[in-house]
Design a protein around this motif. Structure first.
Motif, short mmCIF file in Angstrom:
data_model
loop_
_atom_site.label_atom_id
_atom_site.label_comp_id
_atom_site.label_asym_id
_atom_site.label_seq_id
_atom_site.Cartn_x
_atom_site.Cartn_y
_atom_site.Cartn_z
N GLU A 36 84.68 64.54 108.91
CA GLU A 36 83.55 65.18 108.22
C GLU A 36 83.98 66.50 107.60
OE1 GLU A 36 80.24 65.72 110.81
OE2 GLU A 36 79.97 63.58 111.16
N LYS A 37 84.75 67.27 108.37
CA LYS A 37 85.12 68.62 107.95
C LYS A 37 86.03 68.60 106.71
CE LYS A 37 85.15 72.93 110.19
NZ LYS A 37 84.72 73.54 111.43
N ILE A 38 86.90 67.58 106.60
CA ILE A 38 87.80 67.53 105.45
C ILE A 38 87.23 66.67 104.32
CG2 ILE A 38 89.86 67.92 106.85
CD1 ILE A 38 90.48 64.95 106.71
N GLY A 39 85.95 66.27 104.49
CA GLY A 39 85.25 65.58 103.40
C GLY A 39 85.59 64.12 103.24
N CYS A 40 86.00 63.45 104.32
CA CYS A 40 86.33 62.02 104.25
C CYS A 40 85.26 61.17 104.94
CB CYS A 40 87.67 61.75 104.92
SG CYS A 40 89.07 62.47 104.05
N LYS A 41 85.18 59.92 104.55
CA LYS A 41 84.23 59.00 105.17
C LYS A 41 84.77 58.52 106.51
CE LYS A 41 82.42 57.33 100.75
NZ LYS A 41 82.27 56.16 99.86
N LYS A 42 83.86 58.15 107.41
CA LYS A 42 84.28 57.61 108.71
C LYS A 42 84.54 56.11 108.56
CE LYS A 42 81.25 60.95 110.98
NZ LYS A 42 80.02 61.13 111.76
N ARG A 43 85.65 55.81 107.87
CA ARG A 43 85.97 54.41 107.57
C ARG A 43 87.46 54.17 107.77
NH1 ARG A 43 84.96 54.26 102.37
NH2 ARG A 43 87.15 54.08 101.74
N VAL A 44 87.78 53.23 108.65
CA VAL A 44 89.17 52.86 108.88
C VAL A 44 89.72 52.14 107.66
CG1 VAL A 44 90.67 51.38 110.28
CG2 VAL A 44 88.89 52.72 111.38
N GLY A 45 90.97 52.44 107.31
CA GLY A 45 91.62 51.78 106.17
C GLY A 45 91.77 52.66 104.95
N GLN A 46 91.06 53.79 104.90
CA GLN A 46 91.15 54.68 103.74
C GLN A 46 92.44 55.50 103.79
OE1 GLN A 46 88.39 58.10 103.76
NE2 GLN A 46 87.87 57.54 105.87
N ASN A 47 92.87 55.99 102.62
CA ASN A 47 94.04 56.85 102.51
C ASN A 47 93.61 58.32 102.51
OD1 ASN A 47 95.96 54.77 102.39
ND2 ASN A 47 95.58 54.46 100.20
N ILE A 48 94.36 59.15 103.23
CA ILE A 48 94.03 60.57 103.35
C ILE A 48 95.30 61.37 103.07
CG2 ILE A 48 93.22 62.41 104.88
CD1 ILE A 48 91.70 60.28 106.47
N LEU A 49 95.24 62.25 102.06
CA LEU A 49 96.38 63.10 101.72
C LEU A 49 96.29 64.40 102.51
CD1 LEU A 49 98.88 63.47 99.84
CD2 LEU A 49 97.33 64.66 98.26
N LEU A 50 97.31 64.69 103.32
CA LEU A 50 97.33 65.91 104.13
C LEU A 50 98.58 66.72 103.85
CD1 LEU A 50 96.18 64.53 107.62
CD2 LEU A 50 94.79 65.76 105.96
N ASN A 51 98.43 68.05 103.88
CA ASN A 51 99.54 68.97 103.70
C ASN A 51 99.91 69.58 105.05
OD1 ASN A 51 99.53 68.61 100.89
ND2 ASN A 51 97.91 70.14 100.66
#
Length: 706
Positions: A36-51
């Motif tokens: 929630e805090k990083i603005g992503c959906k609670k959905r398994v399978g999505q891609n998330i770019l992290l630094n």
């Protein structure tokens, strides 16, 4: 963010909310609240770019690395970590080894016992070759399973009160039932039944009811637990992992207790019924009027509504006393619990975490960079220049070493051996605005901010240390060369809670002082935490600007209103559970009241018919029944209010010693709810039963035999 490998996920200590443990290099698991805090959906399978900011352990150089992860699982939110803004990230072993050539390995164990956890843990660790300093206990977790003597006493008292209330209700029901059937027992004796046979007959009937009632009660209790316990976790909005666990000992104990209470409740009435003679039993009339004549005053022989009501009230003193006792005890429990719940001031509780409208905290950021100064002059000036800020509160933080001799003198853990252990203490430096708030909590109002600024004065946080006003203690700095610069400080008072949230408590406790002491004693003068109070007309603008400053500096931002709403939801969950529990007890006492009122009126059907035959109107009968029923309730309410208010106040004062946010509130609403519940019950049942009485003709009621 704490980065950990995937071993133990879903087959060890950690059970994921959804998905699986990561196995490939770019697979990841995150907390629900972090998504929630990083603005992503609670959905398994999505891609998330992290630094990532990665520090080379050899060259000590820092560089940033961007990785496109695939979310393969979602972890349940842990309330304590969420409150502390500390997330968990699960990655694969491959990711850890590739990006950290100096990673630490920790093994977490959950024992299958709560007994001697410290001894068993140390034995397991030492047997595997670990050193004593490598074995650490989760003391907060272990302490949560422990109960001190006062907690045991409180729990025992509450359970005994509940059992006593239930026993009174059951006793009253059987007492009324047996005396209603006394004529039947007289007939049985007349045709040859012995005293022993009558007692066995009543006891067997009671046991049948006991076995049936206890069995049904346990089934309903299990079903309600399965529905209500997970529901409480859901409505709390904190993702509490609440599940139902059944103990065969509790189930068996409840079943046996139900039977024993019925056996006790039938023993006395059955003994009385068996001893009464056949003639007295057949002639027995529980509604027989007992109006004493007075030859000196003929008015005493005159029947009026007040005389009839008072005579009926005093007719069966034992039953009346039992009913009043049942109502009073449940009412007292309700009033005391309501007083404690009302004292849980959400605003005060939130203020203990956020002293102002918004808080910016960089304490966690500084753990990884002990040279960085987030709130430097540039950042502070940016905050001060925001239009609409009313006050700024700042805190500094450092650790000092408690002199062992002084620690042993003032410690609450006198039985614990200090040995060679270094006793660390938390040290907090407040600016003028924040220190004024702390000084408002101490008893000595003569000490002001200037006194704190110019002297080595400390305010102690009550916990692991106990001080008298004026206690002198020695504290030292600790550096790479060892302990140095020992100084003497004076504790002016103790307060029972933090003015703002501090986190973990050290063995040596915590102290508050003026920021001048940090400057004069060469402590860490970097500001770790900053709070602001604002003017309401600039709320949205200031919030956005502070959020931007927090984002630019990678520090934690907290809003008083948001935290208030979160805590308020948690409080409502506690209130729901407590009031459901106490409402159940009140319903038991109301059932007892209804049963007593019904049997009292129905058993006097013939009496009412005879009184109406000699001239009493229907309206007069209704007034008499109202007077009779309300007297019991009014006496009970007087006892509840006169005893419950002082007890409730005392319990809240005791509670305030553990929770400084508590604030006594006169329980006017609970008193009104309680009063209306009992009074309305009596009015409704009286109206219902008198209407039922008049469905039969006057002649039929005069000829009525119970």
């Amino acid at each position: 963010m704490c980065i950990v490998c995937s071993f133990g996920v879903n087959n060890g200590l950690i059970k994921l909310y959804e998905g699986r443990a990561p196995s490939k290099y770019n697979e990841i698991v995150l907390d629900k609240w972090v998504l929630e805090k990083i603005g992503c959906k609670k959905r398994v399978g999505q891609n998330i770019l992290l630094n990532f900011d990665i520090v080379n352990s050899v060259t000590n150089k820092k560089y940033t690395k961007s990785i496109n992860f695939k979310l393969v699982g979602i972890n349940k939110d842990i309330t304590v970590r969420k409150t502390a803004n500390a997330g968990l990230m699960f990655v694969s072993n491959k990711f850890i080894k590739e990006n950290s050539n100096k990673h630490k390995l920790s093994l977490h164990l959950l024992l299958n016992t709560n007994n001697d956890v410290e001894g068993i843990s140390k034995e397991l660790g030492l047997n595997t070759g670990l050193q004593s300093n490598q074995i650490k206990l989760n003391t907060a977790y272990i302490e949560a399973f422990k109960m001190d003597f006062s907690s045991y006493i409180t729990a025992i008292v509450i359970v005994l009160v509940i059992i006593f209330i239930a026993a009174i209700v059951i006793f009253n029901i059987f007492y009324i039932y047996v005396f209603q059937k006394i004529r039947l027992f007289g007939i049985l004796k007349a045709i040859g039944a012995t005293k022993k046979q009558l007692r066995i007959l009543i006891n067997i009937e009671g046991l049948i009811i006991a076995f049936t009632g206890s069995f049904i009660g346990i089934i309903i209790g299990i079903l309600l637990s399965l529905v209500s316990v997970p529901l409480l976790g859901d409505v709390s909005n904190i993702d509490s992992a609440m599940k139902v666990e059944f103990s065969p000992y509790i189930i068996l104990g409840s079943f046996i207790l139900g039977i024993l209470m019925v056996v006790f409740s039938t023993s006395f009435p059955s003994k009385v019924a068996s001893k009464i003679s056949e003639i007295d039993a057949i002639r027995f009339n529980p509604s027989k009027l007992r109006i004493k004549k007075n030859s000196r005053n003929k008015l005493k022989d005159t029947l009026n509504i007040r005389t009839l009501a008072s005579t009926s009230f005093m007719r069966n003193k034992k039953r009346t006393i039992i009913t009043i006792l049942s109502i009073t005890l449940t009412g007292l429990l309700f009033l005391v619990i309501a007083s404690v719940l009302n004292s849980m001031n959400v605003s005060n509780m939130t203020s203990s975490m956020i002293q102002g409208d918004y808080k910016l905290n960089c304490e966690k950021l500084l753990r990884f960079d002990d040279k960085k100064n987030v709130f430097d002059n540039t950042t502070l000036n940016k905050i001060k220049d925001i239009n609409g800020i009313r006050k700024i509160y700042t805190e500094m933080y450092d650790q000092l070493i408690f002199n062992k001799e002084d620690f042993n003198k003032y410690s609450n853990q006198k039985n614990k051996s200090v040995g060679n252990k270094i006793i660390k203490t938390n040290f907090y430096g407040y600016n003028d605005s924040l220190l004024k708030i702390a000084l408002n909590s101490i008893k000595d109002k003569s000490i002001n901010v200037e006194d704190m600024k110019n002297n080595n004065y400390l305010i102690a946080i009550s916990g692991k240390t106990t001080f008298e006003r004026g206690s002198k203690i020695r504290l030292s700095r600790f550096n790479n060369k060892g302990i140095n610069k020992t100084k003497e400080f004076i504790v002016i008072d103790s307060i029972s809670s933090y003015i703002t949230y501090k986190g973990d408590e050290r063995d040596g406790g915590s102290f508050i002082c003026h920021q001048n002491l940090f400057i004069n004693n060469s402590l860490d003068t970097r500001i770790k935490q900053l709070s602001v109070s604002i003017k309401n007309d600039k709320n949205k603008v200031i919030k956005d600007e502070l959020k931007q400053i927090s984002a630019d500096n990678k520090i934690e931002f907290m809003s008083f209103q948001e935290k208030f709403n979160e805590i308020n939801k948690m409080k409502k969950t506690i209130e729901t559970a407590a009031y459901v529990f106490i409402t159940t007890l009140i319903l038991i006492s109301i059932f007892n009241l209804v049963n007593t009122t019904l049997t009292n009126i129905i058993s006097r059907n013939r009496e009412f018919g005879m009184i109406e035959a000699v001239g009493m109107s229907r309206n007069q009968l209704i007034v008499q029944l109202f007077l009779e029923s309300l007297v019991t309730v009014i006496i009970s309410l007087i006892l509840i209010i006169s005893i419950g208010i002082p007890i409730g106040y005392y319990v809240v004062e005791m509670y305030k010693k553990e929770a400084a946010f508590a604030e006594y509130v006169f329980p006017i609403v609970p008193i009104l709810i309680l009063s209306l519940s009992y009074i309305c019950t009596q009015i409704v049942i009286t109206m219902y039963i008198q209407k039922k009485l008049h469905t039969d003709s006057l002649i039929e009621r005069i000829r009525y035999i119970e």
